[in-house]
Write a protein that holds these residues in place. Structure first.
Motif, PDB file in Angstrom:
ATOM      1  N   GLU A 194       0.823  -1.206   0.000  1.00 28.18           N
ATOM      2  CA  GLU A 194       0.000   0.000   0.000  1.00 28.18           C
ATOM      3  C   GLU A 194       0.861   1.263   0.000  1.00 28.18           C
ATOM      4  O   GLU A 194       0.581   2.223  -0.706  1.00 28.18           O
ATOM      5  N   LYS A 195       1.920   1.255   0.786  1.00 31.25           N
ATOM      6  CA  LYS A 195       2.838   2.395   0.842  1.00 31.25           C
ATOM      7  C   LYS A 195       3.565   2.548  -0.501  1.00 31.25           C
ATOM      8  O   LYS A 195       3.722   3.669  -1.000  1.00 31.25           O
ATOM      9  N   ALA A 196       3.988   1.442  -1.101  1.00 30.50           N
ATOM     10  CA  ALA A 196       4.668   1.483  -2.406  1.00 30.50           C
ATOM     11  C   ALA A 196       3.728   2.041  -3.482  1.00 30.50           C
ATOM     12  O   ALA A 196       4.148   2.841  -4.319  1.00 30.50           O
ATOM     13  N   ILE A 197       2.476   1.633  -3.448  1.00 25.39           N
ATOM     14  CA  ILE A 197       1.493   2.147  -4.411  1.00 25.39           C
ATOM     15  C   ILE A 197       1.336   3.656  -4.230  1.00 25.39           C
ATOM     16  O   ILE A 197       1.400   4.425  -5.185  1.00 25.39           O
ATOM     17  N   ALA A 198       1.134   4.080  -2.980  1.00 27.19           N
ATOM     18  CA  ALA A 198       0.905   5.499  -2.695  1.00 27.19           C
ATOM     19  C   ALA A 198       2.117   6.367  -3.041  1.00 27.19           C
ATOM     20  O   ALA A 198       1.962   7.487  -3.521  1.00 27.19           O
TER      21      ALA A 198
END
Length: 181
Positions: free
Chosen positions: A26-30
């Motif tokens: 999720e952090k990588a996507i954001a």
């Protein structure tokens, strides 16, 4: 002072060469998709790569008239223990269609000698015709169709599938092919 500068340069090089990794997908996507991801619509794994289908807003002077969300797909490698890295590409697609849209994206990873290590082809799009109940894909030069994943998001429907240079067909509830328009 020279030792501090040298240490700083070495640290910067190490971080640059190691690439940026993030603790969660999720952090990588954001942090790594260069568009405002409105919603992650679907995630799946293929050959150790996590494929992420997302919606975003069309950006650019020549696409101001596009008000609906557009679709993008990105490929991520990693896990929560070792970290996540966006392997790209990071774009979005949009085509006007009355029935369903078809977008293709692929991810190819090479070793340092140019040998292909991974070659993943994804087909995705939006289903607009309410009579379409199934989207099927088949590898290029094959007639063995398999169902793509249909994703419902509010009153919109999308699909995604993985195959080798996949071709797409849509079917109604009676199994009849609905042509793309």
């Amino acid at each position: 002072m020279r030792k501090c500068i040298l240490l700083f340069i070495v640290l910067v090089l190490m971080l640059t060469l190691a690439g940026c990794k993030y603790p969660t997908l999720e952090k990588a996507i954001a942090e790594t998709i260069p568009f405002d991801v409105q919603e992650v619509l679907y995630k799946t794994k293929s050959d150790g790569i996590t494929i992420v289908l997302y919606s975003t807003k069309a950006e650019g002077e020549d696409v101001k008239d596009i008000k609906d969300p557009v679709l993008g797909v990105s490929f991520f490698e990693g896990n929560d223990e070792e970290g996540w890295k966006n392997e790209g590409p990071n774009g979005w697609e949009h085509a006007r269609s009355e029935t369903y849209s078809i977008y293709h994206e692929n991810y190819t990873k090479y070793d340092d000698k140019g040998k292909v290590l991974k070659d993943i082809y994804v087909v995705f799009g939006e289903v607009k015709n309410e009579n379409i109940t199934v989207i099927e894909i088949a590898d290029q030069d094959s007639e063995e169709y398999k169902e793509a994943k249909i994703i419902k998001d509010g009153n919109k429907r999308y699909y995604a599938g993985v195959g080798f240079h996949p071709k797409v067909r849509a079917l109604n509830g009676n199994g009849e092919v609905i042509p793309q328009q």
